[in-house]
Design an enzyme around this catalytic site. Structure first.
Site, PDB file in Angstrom:
ATOM      1  N   SER A 149      -9.788   1.877   2.804  1.00  0.00           N
ATOM      2  CA  SER A 149      -8.930   2.794   2.180  1.00  0.00           C
ATOM      3  C   SER A 149      -7.950   1.869   1.426  1.00  0.00           C
ATOM      4  CB  SER A 149      -8.090   3.370   2.823  1.00  0.00           C
ATOM      5  OG  SER A 149      -7.054   2.883   3.859  1.00  0.00           O
ATOM      6  N   LYS A 157       0.824  -1.202   0.146  1.00  0.00           N
ATOM      7  CA  LYS A 157       0.014   0.018  -0.043  1.00  0.00           C
ATOM      8  C   LYS A 157       0.720   1.228  -0.054  1.00  0.00           C
ATOM      9  CE  LYS A 157      -4.005   1.931   2.701  1.00  0.00           C
ATOM     10  NZ  LYS A 157      -4.583   1.876   3.637  1.00  0.00           N
ATOM     11  N   SER A 203      -9.968  -0.613   7.286  1.00  0.00           N
ATOM     12  CA  SER A 203      -9.470  -0.470   5.678  1.00  0.00           C
ATOM     13  C   SER A 203      -8.638  -1.483   5.103  1.00  0.00           C
ATOM     14  CB  SER A 203      -8.221   0.939   5.896  1.00  0.00           C
ATOM     15  OG  SER A 203      -8.971   2.248   5.908  1.00  0.00           O
TER      16      SER A 203
END
Lengths: 470, 478
Positions: A149, A74, A173
C-alpha cells in the site's frame, strides 16, 4: 543527483557547495514535474522556509542528526495541522491535532517533511489502485502499478522526489512496493517503531518503516524513529545500529526457505536470486536449505486476523465527530450506513465485512481463534528456522510490477502478491527489501532478507555485505 | 414467596473509580466540568491514537477483588466490545472478556431474619466508560465525551440472589465495600454506581432456570428493589397465564413504576469481543498483590467485630457505626477524646445521625468536630453538666463550632453538684409547697417528679439530677 547519501549531502551543505533551500526547491519542482506519477496527496511548500532555518542551524553547528534530510511521509501517519486522509474520502478535510511519534522524532532531529504520500485506502491493497486520490504510477513503466500500500512513498524515493520516506507495513506494504520500484524498504520488528500516530489498519501487525535509496540512509532513518514510546504499550526498547564493513562472525548462515522458491515464482526473479546466492563467497556465507512448513497458510491466516482487527479499528469513521458525513440522513442508523457506504472504497468495505464476519458469534472459534493459533505456528516456524540460520533470504514478490487493472478485479490474485511478505508480519520479525536488478522488461527485482526479532543490526549488516556481491 | 415460584437473580454492578485521570489517557475524570472539556485525541478516538493503561485502575480492581474474596488473575487480557453509538468514539469499548482481572469471589449479606447468606462473585473486570448522550435538550441529541474513558469496574454476581430484599442487601454490601476502599463514591443518582439485574423465575421444584430478562436503569437502592419485585411479579403472571417469558432487555421507569422493553433477543448486539491488540496482556505479580493487601483499609465486617470486642459495644451499635466508613471514622475520632464508648455511640447514632440525615450531608462535613463531641461526653460523664444541658448546648455547638467547655463557661451552665447548696434549694422548694408535701406523705408518690421539676427550675436545669433525687428522698422521709 548531487550526492549519493545523506552523509555526503550534509558534508556538501557544511562546505557551502550545496544549498539546502535550493535542494528542497529542487525536490518541489521535481514533484511538480512528475505529477503524473501521483505519488503525493499533499505537498508542503512551506518546506522551503524550514529548509532555510535548518540550513542556518547546520552552519551554526546546532543542527540535529537528520538536519536537512528531506522526508516524504505516508498519508496514514499524523502530522499536526497537516491533512491526514489515508487516501480515503471518509477523512475528507481532516487535520490531526497531534503528531505521530516517529514524525516528531524526525522533526526533533531537524528533518524536513516535504509532503504526504499517496497509498492504498487505509493501507489496504497491494497496487496503490485503491485510493480516493487515484492510482500511483510506477516510474519505470507508467502503465504498471508501483505496488502497495505504500506506493506513493516508494515512488517518491525511486523518482527522487525526496531523500527518504516513511511507509507502513502490515503484510508487505513497504517491501512489496520497494521491490516494484527498485528501492530499499524495511519492515522493522513489531514494536521497534512507535505506532502512535499511525492510523491503525491491523494493530498487531502494523509497523512504520523506512524507504531509502541506500542502506546508509535507511539505517539513519530507522535509528531516529526507533525506540520505546510510553504512548505505545506495544513498543520496545532497541539499540542503535551501526553499519560496518567488519563482519562480527566468521560466516553468516543464510537460510533459503524452500517454500519461497516453488511454484508461482517468476523464473526471472528466481534466476536472478540464485545467481546472487551463487556469488556469495563461502568464507563469509554459509548457505542452508530450510523449511517454514506453515507458509501455505500465511495468506489465509493473515487475512482473517487483519480484517478482524480492521473491522474494529475502522468503526470510528462513523461521521459523528470528524471527517466525511453523508448529508440528509433521516435517522442515526441511516447516517452511519450512508456515511460509511459513500466514504469507504470497495476494498476497505470488503475487508470490514470479512473481519466482522470472522468475529461474529458462532464463527469466532472457527476463524479468529483458529487463526490466532496458526499465528503461533508461524512464530514457531521462524524460531526453528533461526536455530539453523542467522538470516533468511527469499524473493520479496512472486512477480515484478504488474499492469494497472490487471488484478484489481480479482482480490484473491491480488492478495497472493503478498505471499512472501505476510509471514514476517505474522511473526513480528524484521524484513528488508533489497533492489537486486531488473527483469527483461526493465522492471526492478526485489530480494528479501529476514532476521529474528530486534535483530535489525544483523539484518542490515548482512544486507550491507551482500550488496557488495550484487 | 408464597406463589409457588422462586426468583433467580444475578446483579451486574458498575462502579466508577475515583482515579484522578482516565483509564487510558491523562484526561481528568472530574464530574461536572463543561461538556467536552476533559478530552484529548486518545479518548476522542482520533486516527492513530493508542491506549495506555492507568495502573491505579489495576490497584483499585485488585483492592475490590481482595475485599470480595476473589482470585486475582496473574494474567488478564483487555478485549474490545464492538458496537456503534455516538457517545462511543472508537466504535468499541475497551473492556475485559475471557480473562478478567478477578474471579471466583463471594460476599456475605444479611437476610431479613438475622441470618447471613453467601453471594458468589463470578468476576470483576476493568473497562472504560462511554460518553453521555443527552436527549432531552430540544430535538437534537447532544454528546458529552467527558465521561468517555473514565474507569469502571464491573462486578458480576452469580445468580445466587433470590429476592428483591437480598438484591438490595447485596448492592448495599457492594456500596459499603467500594466506599470503604475509597475506590468509588457510590453515588447512584450521579451514576457512579450503576446496577443491572438478570432475573428469571421458576416453579419451586424445578431445577432448570427459567428464561431471564435484564432490567436496566435502576438508579437507587429503592428502585433496584422495586424494579426487581415488579419484574418477578410480571414473569410469574405470564407463567400463571400459561404464557412464555421472552428473553429481552427492559428499562425501569421509576415514575411509572414499571419496566418497559428496550430490545428483544433478536435485536441483541453481537459485540464481537476479541483481545485488544493495542494493549499487552496484564501481568500482576505477587509483589503487586502483597503491596495492595498491605494498603487495604479495615473492612466493615472486621471493623464491626472489633468495635464489639475492643469497645464493648452491642452488636446493633457496632453495625450501625460501621455501616459507613466515615461514620466509623468519626466515632473513632470521638473516642480518641473520651473513654465513654457507649455514651459516644449513643450520641453518634442519635443526635449526630439525626442532624446529618436531616441536612443530607456527609458525616465528614458535620460541623461539630469529633474532639468537641468527645469533650461534651466527658463533661456529662464527669458531672460537669447534665445530659439535659448537653442536649441544649449541642445546637449551639453545631451553629458556632465552639467547644462545649467554652459555651458552658460563657453561659454559666456548670452543674450544681454542691450538696449543701442543693439541700438549701430543696428545703426552700418543700417549704413553699406544703400541700404537695402532704400529698406525697399520704402515699401519692407521683408528686416526686413535681419536686424535681421545681428544683430544676430554681437551678435553671443545672442541678445534678442524681443528687437532687437523693436529697429530695432524704428530706421527704424526715
Amino acid at each position: 543527483m548531487e550526492y549519493n547519501d545523506y552523509r555526503e549531502k550534509i558534508g556538501l551543505i557544511k562546505q557551502g557547495t550545496l544549498s539546502l533551500t535550493s535542494n528542497v526547491e529542487g525536490f518541489l519542482s521535481r514533484i511538480e514535474k512528475e505529477k503524473h506519477l501521483n505519488a503525493f496527496n499533499f505537498v508542503f511548500k512551506d518546506a522551503v522556509e524550514r529548509a532555510s532555518e535548518i540550513e542556518n542551524k547546520i552552519l551554526e553547528g546546532k543542527a540535529g542528526k537528520a538536519a536537512g534530510l528531506v522526508v516524504a511521509v505516508k498519508d496514514n501517519i499524523s502530522i499536526k495541522n497537516k491533512p491526514l486522509s489515508c487516501s480515503s474520502k471518509i477523512l475528507e478535510n481532516f487535520q490531526p491535532v497531534y503528531t505521530a511519534t516517529a514524525v516528531q522524532k524526525l522533526l526533533d532531529e531537524d528533518a524536513i517533511i516535504i509532503g504526504k504520500t499517496n497509498c492504498d485506502e487505509f493501507a489496504m491493497g497491494s497496487s496503490n489502485e485503491n485510493s480516493a486520490f487515484g492510482p500511483v504510477l510506477n516510474p519505470y513503466d507508467n502503465s504498471r502499478v508501483p505496488g502497495g500500500s505504500s506506493g506513493g512513498s516508494a515512488v517518491a524515493v525511486a523518482a527522487n522526489l525526496c531523500d527518504v520516506a516513511l511507509g507502513s507495513d502490515t503484510g508487505g506494504s513497504i517491501r512489496q512496493p520497494a521491490a516494484f520500484c527498485g528501492v530499499y524498504g524495511l519492515k522493522p520488528t513489531y514494536g521497534r517503531v512507535s505506532r502512535y500516530g499511525l492510523t491503525a489498519f491491523a494493530s498487531s501487525f502494523d509497523t512504520i518503516g523506512p524507504f531509502a535509496k541506500n542502506l546508509n540512509d535507511l539505517t539513519l532513518l530507522l535509528n531516529i524513529i526507533s525506540g520505546y514510546d510510553e504512548k505505545d504499550s506495544t513498543s520496545q526498547k532497541s539499540g542503535e545500529i551501526n553499519l560496518t564493513e567488519n563482519v562480527s562472525k566468521s560466516t553468516i548462515k543464510i537460510g533459503l526457505p524452500k517454500e519461497y522458491f516453488g511454484e508461482g515464482l517468476n523464473p526471472e526473479i528466481k534466476t536472478r536470486i540464485e545467481e546472487i546466492i551463487n556469488r556469495l563467497p563461502s568464507d563469509n556465507f554459509e548457505i542452508i536449505d530450510i523449511s517454514l512448513p506453515h507458509t501455505e497458510y500465511a495468506i489465509a491466516t493473515y487475512y482473517i486476523l487483519t480484517t478482524a482487527e480492521a473491522s474494529s479499528n475502522l468503526a470510528r469513521y462513523d461521521g459523528v465527530r470528524y471527517g466525511f458525513r453523508s448529508k440528509d440522513s433521516a435517522t442515526l442508523k441511516d447516517m452511519y450506513e450512508n456515511t460509511r457506504t459513500e466514504g469507504f472504497g470497495k476494498e476497505v468495505k470488503r475487508r470490514i465485512m470479512l473481519g466482522t464476519y470472522v468475529l461474529s458469534s458462532g464463527y469466532y472459534d472457527a476463524y479468529y481463534r483458529k487463526a490466532q493459533k496458526a499465528r503461533r505456528l508461524f512464530k514457531e516456524d521462524f524460531i526453528n528456522a533461526f536455530k539453523q540460520a542467522d538470516i533468511l533470504l527469499t524473493p520479496t514478490t512472486p512477480t515484478t510490477a504488474f499492469k494497472i487493472g490487471e488484478k484489481s478485479t480479482d482480490p484473491l490474485e491480488m492478495y497472493l502478491s503478498d505471499i512472501y511478505t505476510t509471514s514476517a508480519n505474522l511473526a513480528g520479525i524484521p524484513a528488508l527489501n533489497i533492489p537486486v536488478g531488473f527483469d527483461a522488461n526493465g522492471l526492478p527485482i526485489g530480494m528479501q532478507l529476514m532476521a529474528p526479532e530486534l535483530k535489525e543490526p544483523e539484518l542490515l549488516n548482512a544486507a550491507y555485505l551482500i550488496n557488495k556481491f550484487l | 414467596m408464597d406463589s409457588g415460584y422462586e426468583a433467580v437473580i444475578g446483579l451486574e454492578v458498575h462502579a466508577q473509580l475515583l482515579t484522578e485521570t482516565k483509564i487510558f489517557c491523562g484526561c481528568s475524570t472530574r464530574f461536572g466540568n463543561p461538556p467536552n472539556t476533559n478530552v484529548c485525541p486518545v479518548c476522542l478516538g482520533h486516527p492513530g491514537v493508542l491506549p495506555v493503561l492507568n495502573k491505579k485502575v489495576v490497584d483499585f480492581s485488585i483492592m475490590m477483588g481482595l475485599a470480595t474474596n476473589c482470585t486475582i488473575n496473574r494474567d488478564s487480557v483487555f478485549a474490545r466490545k464492538n458496537y456503534f453509538y455516538p457517545d462511543l468514539p472508537k466504535g468499541y469499548q475497551i473492556s475485559q472478556f475471557e480473562k478478567p482481572v478477578c474471579e471466583h469471589g463471594f460476599v456475605e449479606i444479611e437476610t431479613g431474619n438475622g441470618s447471613t447468606k453467601k453471594v458468589r462473585i463470578k468476576r470483576i473486570h476493568m473497562e472504560e466508560d462511554a460518553g453521555k448522550s443527552i436527549h432531552d435538550l430540544g430535538e437534537t441529541t447532544l454528546v458529552d465525551l467527558n465521561r468517555t474513558g473514565v474507569p469502571l469496574i464491573e462486578i458480576v454476581s452469580e445468580p445466587d440472589i433470590s429476592s428483591p430484599g437480598e438484591a438490595a442487601a447485596y448492592l448495599k454490601k457492594i456500596y459499603q465495600l467500594v466506599t470503604y476502599l475509597g475506590i468509588c463514591d457510590g453515588n447512584m443518582e450521579e451514576g457512579s454506581l450503576r446496577c443491572d439485574a438478570n432475573i428469571s423465575v421458576r416453579p419451586k421444584n424445578q431445577k432448570e432456570f427459567g428464561t431471564r430478562t435484564e432490567v436496566k436503569n435502576m438508579n437507587s437502592f429503592r428502585n433496584v428493589e422495586r424494579a426487581i419485585a415488579y419484574e418477578i411479579e410480571r414473569q410469574i403472571d405470564i407463567l400463571e397465564d400459561g404464557g412464555k417469558v421472552q428473553q429481552e432487555t427492559l428499562l425501569w421507569n421509576a415514575d411509572a413504576g414499571k419496566a418497559v422493553s428496550m430490545r428483544g433477543k433478536e435485536e441483541a448486539h453481537d459485540y464481537r469481543y476479541f483481545p485488544e491488540p493495542d494493549l499487552v496482556p496484564l501481568n500482576i505479580d505477587e509483589n503487586w498483590i502483597t503491596g495492595i493487601k498491605k494498603s487495604l483499609p479495615e473492612l466493615p465486617d472486621k471493623r464491626k467485630q472489633r468495635f464489639m470486642e475492643q469497645y464493648g459495644l452491642p452488636e446493633y451499635d457496632a453495625k450501625v457505626l460501621t455501616a459507613e466508613r466515615e461514620t466509623a471514622d468519626y466515632f473513632e475520632q470521638v473516642i480518641a477524646e473520651t473513654k465513654h464508648y457507649k455514651l459516644a455511640s449513643n450520641w453518634v447514632m442519635g443526635d449526630v445521625a439525626a442532624y446529618v440525615n436531616e441536612k443530607k450531608i456527609n458525616i465528614a462535613e458535620f460541623p461539630v468536630s469529633p474532639k468537641n463531641l468527645g469533650e461534651l461526653i466527658n463533661l456529662i460523664q464527669d458531672n460537669v453538666i447534665s445530659g439535659k444541658i448537653a442536649k441544649e448546648i449541642f445546637p449551639e455547638m453545631i451553629e458556632t463550632g465552639k467547644s462545649p467547655g467554652e459555651i458552658v463557661k460563657e453561659k454559666n451552665l456548670v452543674q450544681i453538684t454542691d450538696t449543701s447548696e442543693l439541700e438549701g434549694i430543696v428545703k426552700t422548694v418543700l417549704e413553699n409547697n406544703p400541700a404537695q408535701v402532704e400529698q406525697y406523705k399520704s402515699g401519692k408518690e407521683k408528686v416526686f417528679g413535681f419536686f424535681v421539676g421545681q428544683v430544676m427550675r430554681e437551678t435553671k436545669g443545672k442541678a445534678n439530677p442524681k443528687l437532687v433525687n437523693e436529697i429530695l428522698r432524704k428530706e421527704l422521709s424526715k
